[in-house]
Design a protein around this motif. Structure first.
Motif, PDB file in Angstrom:
ATOM      1  N   ILE A 228      -9.710   1.963  -2.381  1.00 50.58           N
ATOM      2  CA  ILE A 228      -8.551   1.075  -3.137  1.00 50.58           C
ATOM      3  C   ILE A 228      -7.435   0.558  -2.251  1.00 50.58           C
ATOM      4  N   TRP A 229      -7.253   1.178  -1.003  1.00 52.02           N
ATOM      5  CA  TRP A 229      -6.064   0.681  -0.296  1.00 52.02           C
ATOM      6  C   TRP A 229      -6.393  -0.730   0.147  1.00 52.02           C
ATOM      7  N   ILE A 230      -7.695  -1.107   0.366  1.00 50.33           N
ATOM      8  CA  ILE A 230      -7.944  -2.552   0.742  1.00 50.33           C
ATOM      9  C   ILE A 230      -7.426  -3.714  -0.500  1.00 50.33           C
ATOM     10  N   GLU A 231      -7.881  -3.162  -1.626  1.00 49.11           N
ATOM     11  CA  GLU A 231      -7.378  -4.025  -2.584  1.00 49.11           C
ATOM     12  C   GLU A 231      -5.869  -4.054  -2.578  1.00 49.11           C
ATOM     13  N   ARG A 232      -5.258  -3.017  -2.513  1.00 48.15           N
ATOM     14  CA  ARG A 232      -3.768  -2.993  -2.753  1.00 48.15           C
ATOM     15  C   ARG A 232      -3.056  -3.904  -1.382  1.00 48.15           C
ATOM     16  N   PHE A 233      -3.696  -3.641  -0.285  1.00 46.28           N
ATOM     17  CA  PHE A 233      -3.184  -4.606   0.861  1.00 46.28           C
ATOM     18  C   PHE A 233      -3.346  -5.913   0.646  1.00 46.28           C
ATOM     19  N   PHE A 234      -4.354  -6.299  -0.004  1.00 48.07           N
ATOM     20  CA  PHE A 234      -4.509  -7.739  -0.403  1.00 48.07           C
ATOM     21  C   PHE A 234      -3.607  -8.313  -1.420  1.00 48.07           C
ATOM     22  N   ARG A 235      -3.337  -7.448  -2.182  1.00 49.02           N
ATOM     23  CA  ARG A 235      -2.317  -7.863  -3.254  1.00 49.02           C
ATOM     24  C   ARG A 235      -1.200  -8.125  -2.603  1.00 49.02           C
ATOM     25  N   GLY A 236      -0.774  -7.170  -1.933  1.00 51.82           N
ATOM     26  CA  GLY A 236       0.503  -7.350  -1.187  1.00 51.82           C
ATOM     27  C   GLY A 236       0.599  -8.517  -0.194  1.00 51.82           C
ATOM     28  N   THR A 237      -0.548  -8.856   0.380  1.00 51.75           N
ATOM     29  CA  THR A 237      -0.447 -10.163   1.228  1.00 51.75           C
ATOM     30  C   THR A 237      -0.266 -11.388   0.051  1.00 51.75           C
ATOM     31  N   SER A 238      -0.864 -11.163  -0.850  1.00 54.28           N
ATOM     32  CA  SER A 238      -0.753 -12.319  -1.955  1.00 54.28           C
ATOM     33  C   SER A 238       0.788 -12.456  -2.075  1.00 54.28           C
ATOM     34  N   ILE A 239       1.323 -11.584  -2.465  1.00 54.08           N
ATOM     35  CA  ILE A 239       2.998 -11.691  -2.785  1.00 54.08           C
ATOM     36  C   ILE A 239       3.447 -12.557  -1.627  1.00 54.08           C
ATOM     37  N   ALA A 240       3.053 -12.002  -0.219  1.00 54.34           N
ATOM     38  CA  ALA A 240       3.777 -12.823   0.855  1.00 54.34           C
ATOM     39  C   ALA A 240       3.026 -14.533   0.958  1.00 54.34           C
ATOM     40  N   VAL A 241       1.880 -14.709   0.842  1.00 50.25           N
ATOM     41  CA  VAL A 241       1.410 -15.848   0.696  1.00 50.25           C
ATOM     42  C   VAL A 241       1.946 -16.772  -0.405  1.00 50.25           C
ATOM     43  N   ALA A 242       2.164 -16.091  -1.451  1.00 52.45           N
ATOM     44  CA  ALA A 242       2.818 -16.968  -2.568  1.00 52.45           C
ATOM     45  C   ALA A 242       4.309 -17.275  -2.181  1.00 52.45           C
ATOM     46  N   ALA A 243       5.013 -16.422  -1.609  1.00 57.44           N
ATOM     47  CA  ALA A 243       6.451 -16.730  -1.333  1.00 57.44           C
ATOM     48  C   ALA A 243       6.469 -17.717   0.073  1.00 57.44           C
ATOM     49  N   ILE A 244       5.569 -17.767   0.948  1.00 56.86           N
ATOM     50  CA  ILE A 244       5.324 -18.536   1.927  1.00 56.86           C
ATOM     51  C   ILE A 244       5.200 -20.114   1.379  1.00 56.86           C
ATOM     52  N   LEU A 245       4.475 -20.260   0.605  1.00 56.14           N
ATOM     53  CA  LEU A 245       3.862 -21.346  -0.249  1.00 56.14           C
ATOM     54  C   LEU A 245       5.127 -21.734  -0.899  1.00 56.14           C
ATOM     55  N   ILE A 246       5.808 -20.822  -1.708  1.00 53.27           N
ATOM     56  CA  ILE A 246       6.995 -21.345  -2.454  1.00 53.27           C
ATOM     57  C   ILE A 246       8.294 -21.875  -1.171  1.00 53.27           C
ATOM     58  N   ALA A 247       8.279 -21.222  -0.326  1.00 55.88           N
ATOM     59  CA  ALA A 247       9.365 -21.499   0.486  1.00 55.88           C
ATOM     60  C   ALA A 247       9.128 -22.568   1.153  1.00 55.88           C
TER      61      ALA A 247
ATOM     62  N   VAL B 274       1.007  -1.176   0.032  1.00 54.34           N
ATOM     63  CA  VAL B 274       0.059  -0.063   0.009  1.00 54.34           C
ATOM     64  C   VAL B 274       0.780   1.442  -0.078  1.00 54.34           C
ATOM     65  N   LEU B 275       1.795   1.162   0.987  1.00 57.81           N
ATOM     66  CA  LEU B 275       2.836   2.390   1.125  1.00 57.81           C
ATOM     67  C   LEU B 275       3.514   2.824  -0.243  1.00 57.81           C
ATOM     68  N   TYR B 276       3.914   1.452  -0.856  1.00 53.98           N
ATOM     69  CA  TYR B 276       4.845   1.584  -2.180  1.00 53.98           C
ATOM     70  C   TYR B 276       3.874   2.244  -3.051  1.00 53.98           C
ATOM     71  N   LEU B 277       2.849   1.871  -3.286  1.00 56.80           N
ATOM     72  CA  LEU B 277       2.039   2.353  -4.411  1.00 56.80           C
ATOM     73  C   LEU B 277       1.590   3.898  -4.197  1.00 56.80           C
ATOM     74  N   ARG B 278       1.372   3.944  -2.824  1.00 55.94           N
ATOM     75  CA  ARG B 278       1.078   5.285  -2.480  1.00 55.94           C
ATOM     76  C   ARG B 278       2.418   6.289  -2.910  1.00 55.94           C
ATOM     77  N   ALA B 279       3.463   6.001  -2.559  1.00 60.50           N
ATOM     78  CA  ALA B 279       4.587   6.568  -3.018  1.00 60.50           C
ATOM     79  C   ALA B 279       4.986   6.803  -4.259  1.00 60.50           C
ATOM     80  N   THR B 280       4.662   5.721  -5.142  1.00 64.96           N
ATOM     81  CA  THR B 280       4.927   5.847  -6.678  1.00 64.96           C
ATOM     82  C   THR B 280       4.206   6.521  -7.465  1.00 64.96           C
ATOM     83  N   ARG B 281       2.977   6.766  -7.405  1.00 64.41           N
ATOM     84  CA  ARG B 281       2.103   7.417  -8.113  1.00 64.41           C
ATOM     85  C   ARG B 281       1.105   8.006  -7.503  1.00 64.41           C
ATOM     86  N   ALA B 282       0.545   8.971  -8.353  1.00 61.59           N
ATOM     87  CA  ALA B 282      -0.628   9.830  -7.681  1.00 61.59           C
ATOM     88  C   ALA B 282      -1.838   8.875  -7.243  1.00 61.59           C
ATOM     89  N   TYR B 283      -2.353   9.319  -6.183  1.00 61.49           N
ATOM     90  CA  TYR B 283      -3.071   8.117  -5.565  1.00 61.49           C
ATOM     91  C   TYR B 283      -4.364   8.062  -6.388  1.00 61.49           C
TER      92      TYR B 283
END
Lengths: 176, 189
Positions: free
Chosen positions: B116-135, A167-176
């Motif tokens: 928006i931030w909710i969706e972004r948050f969960f895309r972020g966690t997907s990265i972590a989940v995928a990584a955890i599963l691969i590890a 979330v933070l990364y996306l906020r930092a790298t482009r207009a919200y």
């Protein structure tokens, strides 16, 4: 009606360990308890609520259809058949025959684990294609995997951290 | 190893809370949290609940066979500790987050839908989940890939075959495990 509805799960949902979301779609179409739109809503919500996806989905649908009682009944119905089977397995594994067979034939267990690993990889690929916004994200996944292999970071930290950072990364790298 | 029912319950609830995408997240996290080599006395004492690696692997190997959420199979681990009550403790632990969080989340969702931030948050966690599963996958493979080259090749072939079959042909998980068991029985040690 709601009691009956939740009980139907007992019979039906006890199927495939993976991808049972397909079966649930069946319930939507067959029984018409939810519209496709509503169902999709539940899917998104189930992904958001902490916990295993399918369990969440079942619980949510139960709640939507029948309040708290529906929630409880649908969950119980969902896990019951598998649980019964698990109990049976637990008992037979503890007994000498099956337990010993498996211990004395580690090749079989290894083969099974390989199968599980393959299925696991399957899941990862599907998650990735579904949830990762761009292919470049796989680089992050790869990097993180390597780190995790080497160092056992606490899972909560990794998961929450990743979400937050994203979330933070996306906020930092482009207009919200 | 005096693990109480409460410990089992709490363990399952904790893990369930974070088993975001993927059914196998549960196993991956469980592995990190509570699985140790049985002979490692120090490790056994340091955690409230521990499971022997051998038991864990056995149960994991069987997991695709049992329908329903993965915890049904994981509950078998509870059997060793406390019989059926132990199994129930794990199961209930798994269900708790859903049961408690669904109603409020359901209501909140209406309000916060589409942020928006909710969706972004969960895309972020997907990265972590995928990584955890691969590890996790890596850890499994490292554990079982055998020493001899012949076995190694066989194992890799088997793995790839099952993967391709399940990915393209949607091979049923039960069949996949059966194939794995048979092939492993015959070819591997």
């Amino acid at each position: 009606m709601r009691l009956f509805g939740a009980f139907v799960r007992i019979g039906l949902f006890s199927f495939s360990a993976a991808a049972s979301a397909l079966i649930m779609e069946w319930i939507v179409d067959r029984r018409q308890w939810l519209t496709t739109e509503e169902f999709r809503d539940k899917l998104s919500l189930a992904a958001i609520i902490p916990g295993p996806f399918h369990v969440n989905l079942v619980g949510l649908i139960g709640y939507a259809l029948g309040g708290y009682l529906g929630l409880l009944l649908s969950l119980i119905g969902f896990v019951l058949p598998g649980f019964v089977l698990a109990v049976v397995l637990a008992v037979t594994l503890s007994s000498d025959t099956l337990g010993r067979f498996l211990v004395e034939n580690p090749g079989a267990v290894k083969g099974m684990l390989l199968a599980v690993g393959a299925l696991l990889l399957n899941v990862v690929v599907r998650i990735g294609r579904f949830a990762l916004p761009a292919p470049s994200y796989w680089a992050w996944v790869a990097g993180l995997s390597v780190v995790l292999l080497v160092k056992n970071v606490h899972f909560a930290l990794v998961i929450l951290g990743a979400g937050l950072l994203h979330v933070l990364y996306l906020r930092a790298t482009r207009a919200y | 190893m005096a693990t109480s029912l409460l410990h089992l319950y709490w363990l399952a609830a904790k893990i369930s809370l974070f088993s975001f995408g993927g059914i196998y997240s549960f196993w991956a996290i469980l592995n990190g949290e509570a699985v140790v080599a049985c002979q490692d006395a120090a490790a056994v004492v340091s955690k409230a609940v521990t499971f022997c690696r051998g038991d864990y692997e056995l149960v994991l190997a069987l997991s695709p066979v049992v329908p329903g959420p993965q915890v049904n199979v994981a509950a078998i681990l509870g059997y060793r500790e406390h019989g059926i009550a132990g199994m129930l403790a794990l199961l209930l632990g798994l269900l708790t987050p859903v049961a408690l969080l669904s109603p409020p989340m359901f209501l909140l969702y209406r309000k916060y839908r589409g942020r928006i931030w909710i969706e972004r948050f969960f895309r972020g966690t997907s990265i972590a989940v995928a990584a955890i599963l691969i590890a996790f996958l890596g850890a499994i493979l490292l554990r079982i890939l055998p020493g001899s080259t012949r076995d190694l090749v066989i194992a890799l072939v088997l793995f790839t075959a099952i993967f391709i079959l399940s990915y393209t042909q949607r091979l049923s998980p039960v069949l996949a495990v059966a194939v794995g068991a048979l092939a492993g029985l015959v070819f591997l040690q």
